[in-house]
Design an enzyme around this catalytic site. Structure first.
Site, short mmCIF file in Angstrom:
data_model
loop_
_atom_site.label_atom_id
_atom_site.label_comp_id
_atom_site.label_asym_id
_atom_site.label_seq_id
_atom_site.Cartn_x
_atom_site.Cartn_y
_atom_site.Cartn_z
N TYR A 141 0.81 -1.21 0.00
CA TYR A 141 0.00 0.00 0.00
C TYR A 141 0.85 1.27 0.00
O TYR A 141 0.37 2.35 -0.32
CB TYR A 141 -0.94 0.02 1.20
N LYS A 190 3.57 -15.21 3.17
CA LYS A 190 3.57 -16.02 1.95
C LYS A 190 5.02 -16.31 1.58
O LYS A 190 5.49 -16.02 0.47
CB LYS A 190 2.83 -15.29 0.82
#
Length: 368
Positions: A141, A190
């Site tokens: 972001y 991840k």
């Protein structure tokens, strides 16, 4: 105790739920002899209309000087045509940056009277009481982004990037939060495909020795999303990045039956920010159907986590449970046989129950 609290009602149903928060704060101050100075300032679309910018300088200055900030909600279709950076949501991002907020805490707790509205079967949901600790100032972001066109083909990119210091900062908060609860921390990443997640996992793991009482486990984000649905009670504190936290926290909020029930808090280098997570819901504005519970629980987070007023926070939460046990519901959480009321009526019923709790403290097993 004397505290200055800035209220940012914002847009849509924001002003409605902010009024409920103010009622609870004023009642708390009155009953416990505190001095809460409440000052209201514009933000988001309301600020665009009044001053042409989603975060006026006066608003940010007031927030920086405050002991805590309460935000209603920002955004709405009226401002959708504005460019990125000029829309109401930009005011929220600039506010987070201006206050140096880098961690968001979202508790997801199923209130016993509302067990029947959870989308999960009773045997699946168990004792749902978890927190998601989300990094708020880094990641995709805030990374490098852009659009390029090569040989007539447009390509857009957003960069996920974290430094060791950024991860250590949020992990320190996550470990401490776990220590104060059941000492279980699940770090979500991840790491099987992302370099940023590999650094995240190494860094979080390296801090284990500093918190020997906390049991750490790692989980890939896709598996974490699945496990939240299959068996959410296995989690206590979830620590994760900005984007993953954004997704998982909304998914977890659905488990309690309505996004209108969930509060949140953001902490950093300046005044902490407290807000319900439901958004501005412009289609509900003015109908008095907005659920104020997320707003009310955000106030209890403010009292407990920012001001150290656990007794007052417990008083509000226990009064809320009794109101719900009495069958009162807002339209989004109504059930067969429930007493459906508007948001303002619900807030007033809660205020009366808070008074009744103090008057009959011994009967309720509660005392000052």
């Amino acid at each position: 105790m004397k505290k200055t609290i800035v209220l940012l009602p914002g847009d849509g149903i924001g002003p409605e739920v902010t009024r409920a928060a103010a009622i609870v704060l004023r009642e708390t101050a009155h009953e416990f002899n505190h001095q809460f100075e409440l000052h209201e300032f514009p933000v988001g679309g309301a600020a665009i209309e009044s001053s042409g910018t989603p975060l006026p300088v006066a608003t940010l200055d007031a927030c920086r000087k405050a002991d805590a900030v309460f935000l209603g909600a920002v955004g709405g279709p009226k401002w959708d045509s504005l460019p990125v950076g000029k829309r109401p949501e930009s005011g929220l991002l600039d506010l987070r940056k201006g206050l140096g907020l880098y961690v968001n805490v979202r508790p997801v707790k199923l209130l016993e009277p509302l067990r029947g509205i959870s989308p999960l079967k009773p045997e699946k949901i168990g004792e749902l009481d978890l927190e998601i600790v989300r990094e708020l100032a880094g990641g995709m972001y805030f990374g490098e982004r852009g659009n390029v066109t090569e040989k007539g083909v447009e390509r857009a990119f957003d960069t996920e990037s974290y430094s060791t210091k950024e991860i250590e900062r949020i992990a320190t908060f996550g470990y401490a939060r776990a220590e104060s609860r059941s000492r279980r921390l699940c770090s979500v990443d991840k790491a099987n495909v992302l370099s940023s997640s590999q650094l995240w996992r190494r860094t979080v793991t390296s801090m284990c020795a500093v918190y020997p009482a906390v049991k750490l486990e790692h989980m890939y984000v896709d598996n974490a999303a699945m496990q939240l649905v299959l068996r959410p009670s296995q989690f206590d504190v979830i620590l994760t990045s900005n984007m993953f936290g954004d997704i998982l926290s909304d998914a977890a909020a659905a488990l309690v039956g309505s996004i209108g029930l969930v509060p949140s808090a953001s902490f950093g280098s300046s005044a902490p920010l407290f807000e319900p997570i439901h958004g501005s819901a412009p289609s509900l504005a003015g109908a008095d159907s907005a659920n104020p519970i997320g707003s009310i629980l955000s106030v209890t987070m403010m009292l407990r986590d920012a001001f150290g007023l656990s007794l007052e926070a417990d008083w509000i939460e226990q009064s809320l449970v009794r109101v719900l046990s009495g069958g009162y519901r807002t339209p989004d959480i109504t059930e067969p046989g429930a007493r459906a009321v508007g948001g303002s009526v619900f807030a007033e019923i809660l205020r009366e129950e808070m008074q009744r709790t103090l008057e009959h403290a011994e009967r309720y097993g509660w005392g000052v």
